[in-house]
Structure formats: structure tokens, C-alpha cells
Design a protein around this motif. Structure first.
Motif, short mmCIF file in Angstrom:
data_model
loop_
_atom_site.label_atom_id
_atom_site.label_comp_id
_atom_site.label_asym_id
_atom_site.label_seq_id
_atom_site.Cartn_x
_atom_site.Cartn_y
_atom_site.Cartn_z
N GLU A 46 0.86 -1.19 0.00
CA GLU A 46 0.00 0.00 0.00
C GLU A 46 0.89 1.24 0.00
O GLU A 46 0.97 1.98 0.96
CB GLU A 46 -0.91 0.00 1.23
CG GLU A 46 -1.87 -1.16 1.26
CD GLU A 46 -2.67 -1.20 2.54
OE1 GLU A 46 -3.88 -0.93 2.48
OE2 GLU A 46 -2.09 -1.50 3.60
N ASP A 47 1.56 1.47 -1.12
CA ASP A 47 2.55 2.53 -1.19
C ASP A 47 1.95 3.84 -1.70
O ASP A 47 0.75 3.93 -1.98
CB ASP A 47 3.73 2.10 -2.06
CG ASP A 47 3.33 1.74 -3.49
OD1 ASP A 47 2.21 2.07 -3.93
OD2 ASP A 47 4.16 1.11 -4.16
N GLU A 48 2.79 4.87 -1.80
CA GLU A 48 2.32 6.20 -2.23
C GLU A 48 1.71 6.17 -3.63
O GLU A 48 0.71 6.84 -3.88
CB GLU A 48 3.48 7.20 -2.19
CG GLU A 48 3.89 7.56 -0.79
CD GLU A 48 4.99 8.60 -0.76
OE1 GLU A 48 4.84 9.63 -1.42
OE2 GLU A 48 6.00 8.36 -0.07
N ARG A 49 2.28 5.38 -4.53
CA ARG A 49 1.75 5.30 -5.89
C ARG A 49 0.33 4.73 -5.87
O ARG A 49 -0.59 5.28 -6.48
CB ARG A 49 2.66 4.42 -6.75
CG ARG A 49 2.19 4.26 -8.20
CD ARG A 49 2.90 3.10 -8.89
NE ARG A 49 2.78 1.83 -8.20
CZ ARG A 49 1.68 1.06 -8.22
NH1 ARG A 49 0.61 1.43 -8.87
NH2 ARG A 49 1.66 -0.09 -7.57
N LEU A 50 0.13 3.65 -5.13
CA LEU A 50 -1.19 3.02 -5.07
C LEU A 50 -2.21 3.94 -4.39
O LEU A 50 -3.32 4.13 -4.90
CB LEU A 50 -1.09 1.70 -4.31
CG LEU A 50 -2.38 0.89 -4.22
CD1 LEU A 50 -2.79 0.38 -5.59
CD2 LEU A 50 -2.19 -0.27 -3.27
N LEU A 51 -1.84 4.54 -3.27
CA LEU A 51 -2.76 5.43 -2.58
C LEU A 51 -3.07 6.67 -3.42
O LEU A 51 -4.22 7.09 -3.51
CB LEU A 51 -2.19 5.84 -1.22
CG LEU A 51 -3.08 6.71 -0.34
CD1 LEU A 51 -4.47 6.12 -0.15
CD2 LEU A 51 -2.40 6.95 1.01
N GLY A 52 -2.06 7.21 -4.08
CA GLY A 52 -2.28 8.37 -4.96
C GLY A 52 -3.25 8.05 -6.09
O GLY A 52 -4.14 8.84 -6.41
N ALA A 53 -3.10 6.88 -6.70
CA ALA A 53 -4.01 6.47 -7.77
C ALA A 53 -5.43 6.26 -7.22
O ALA A 53 -6.41 6.61 -7.89
CB ALA A 53 -3.50 5.19 -8.44
N HIS A 54 -5.53 5.73 -6.03
CA HIS A 54 -6.84 5.51 -5.41
C HIS A 54 -7.57 6.85 -5.19
O HIS A 54 -8.78 6.95 -5.38
CB HIS A 54 -6.66 4.77 -4.08
CG HIS A 54 -7.92 4.55 -3.33
ND1 HIS A 54 -8.93 3.74 -3.78
CD2 HIS A 54 -8.35 5.07 -2.15
CE1 HIS A 54 -9.93 3.74 -2.91
NE2 HIS A 54 -9.61 4.56 -1.92
N LEU A 55 -6.82 7.88 -4.84
CA LEU A 55 -7.43 9.18 -4.57
C LEU A 55 -8.05 9.80 -5.82
O LEU A 55 -8.93 10.65 -5.70
CB LEU A 55 -6.40 10.14 -3.97
CG LEU A 55 -5.91 9.76 -2.58
CD1 LEU A 55 -4.84 10.73 -2.12
CD2 LEU A 55 -7.06 9.72 -1.59
N ALA A 56 -7.62 9.38 -6.99
CA ALA A 56 -8.18 9.92 -8.23
C ALA A 56 -9.68 9.70 -8.31
O ALA A 56 -10.40 10.49 -8.93
CB ALA A 56 -7.48 9.30 -9.44
N HIS A 57 -10.19 8.65 -7.68
CA HIS A 57 -11.63 8.37 -7.72
C HIS A 57 -12.27 8.29 -6.34
O HIS A 57 -13.48 8.10 -6.23
CB HIS A 57 -11.93 7.09 -8.50
CG HIS A 57 -11.15 5.90 -8.03
ND1 HIS A 57 -11.48 5.18 -6.92
CD2 HIS A 57 -10.03 5.33 -8.54
CE1 HIS A 57 -10.62 4.21 -6.75
NE2 HIS A 57 -9.72 4.28 -7.70
N SER A 58 -11.48 8.45 -5.27
CA SER A 58 -12.06 8.29 -3.93
C SER A 58 -11.60 9.33 -2.93
O SER A 58 -11.69 9.10 -1.72
CB SER A 58 -11.71 6.89 -3.40
OG SER A 58 -12.31 5.89 -4.19
N SER A 59 -11.16 10.49 -3.38
CA SER A 59 -10.65 11.48 -2.41
C SER A 59 -11.76 11.99 -1.49
O SER A 59 -11.48 12.38 -0.36
CB SER A 59 -9.97 12.65 -3.13
OG SER A 59 -10.91 13.38 -3.89
N ASP A 60 -13.01 11.97 -1.95
CA ASP A 60 -14.11 12.40 -1.07
C ASP A 60 -14.35 11.40 0.06
O ASP A 60 -14.83 11.77 1.13
CB ASP A 60 -15.39 12.61 -1.87
CG ASP A 60 -15.89 11.34 -2.57
OD1 ASP A 60 -15.04 10.56 -3.06
OD2 ASP A 60 -17.11 11.15 -2.65
#
Length: 154
Positions: A46-60
Motif C-alpha cells: 500500500e505505497d504512495e503510488r497506489l494510494l495516490g491512484a486511489h485518490l483519483a476516484h475516492s478522495s471524497d
């Protein structure tokens, strides 16, 4: 408790009891909090790349609370898959616990899930984590009777 109320943390750093959507620039601090908290069940993939990509559709759905200096002191990671949602992590810096920060993030995340039309959210709590059990049952979660959680790392 007012969402705009100010509280003093034990180390005298003011923290606003309000959460905001997680930003890609927050990922390093969030991962640092997760790694430091054994009860967060952090996985190294669960690294920065994966979390950053996840935020593209789930930051809310993913929330943070900041100190007055802007440091992330609490974080919640969640996602939505069609009509179901999941909360994978909620963590609060030890110096900022018992201020209601996890509850603020949980309520804000559940509100975001409702806006998306998600009606069922799943999460897991490690056995013996009474604080987490209290948090989640306090905002409406109940144990799933007759179910077992299975997982598989790929």
C-alpha cells in the motif's frame, strides 16, 4: 461536538475537529501514520503510488485531519465499488487520540458514501482492538453475524 470546534492535543498543538478530503500530497504522511500504528494492519504494497491512484476516484471518501501547522494527524482510507463501500484504514497519531478525530472522519466518510448512493459499507477490526470496535459501533456498524472475512494478497 461542533465540527468547527477547536481542541488542544496533549502536546499543545491545536487541531481542528474537522476532516477534509485527502490529497495526493498527503500520501507520505498518511503512510507514515499507518506504518507507525500496528492496529492499522498496514501492508507494504500500500505505497504512495497506489494510494495516490486511489485518490483519483475516492478522495471524497478518504479523509484527513490536520494540526494547525498543516500536518496530517489522522487519516481514513475508504473506497467504493458500485453499491458497496469499504473502509480499509483509520488511524490517529498517538499524541492526538481521544479528541474525537476518528469519529469526525468516520461521519464525514459515511456522508460521502450516502452521496454516492452506497448503502452498505464493510470494514474489519483486529481482534482485541476495543477502541476501534467502540468507534465503529458508535457510528452504526454491527458485527456481521454468520460471516467470515477472507482475503488474498496478489
Amino acid at each position: 461536538m461542533s465540527a468547527a470546534a477547536l481542541a488542544l492535543a496533549p502536546d499543545e498543538v491545536p487541531v481542528r475537529q474537522v476532516s477534509e478530503p485527502m490529497r495526493p500530497s498527503d500520501t507520505a504522511q498518511v503512510i507514515g501514520l499507518l506504518k507507525a500504528a500496528p492496529s492499522a494492519a498496514y501492508c507494504e504494497w500500500e505505497d504512495e503510488r497506489l494510494l495516490g491512484a486511489h485518490l483519483a476516484h475516492s478522495s471524497d471518501l478518504c479523509r484527513v485531519v490536520r494540526s494547525s501547522s498543516g500536518e496530517v494527524v489522522a487519516a481514513l482510507v475508504a473506497g467504493s465499488y458500485g453499491v458497496r463501500g469499504t473502509i480499509s484504514h483509520a488511524v490517529v497519531d498517538p499524541g492526538h487520540r481521544r479528541l474525537g478525530l476518528a469519529r469526525v472522519m468516520a461521519v464525514d466518510t459515511l456522508t460521502a458514501f450516502r452521496r454516492r448512493g452506497v448503502n452498505r459499507i464493510f470494514l474489519a477490526v483486529l481482534d482485541g482492538n476495543d477502541a476501534a470496535t467502540g468507534l465503529w459501533t458508535g457510528v452504526g456498524f454491527r458485527p456481521a453475524l454468520g460471516e467470515r472475512t477472507f482475503e488474498c494478497d496478489l
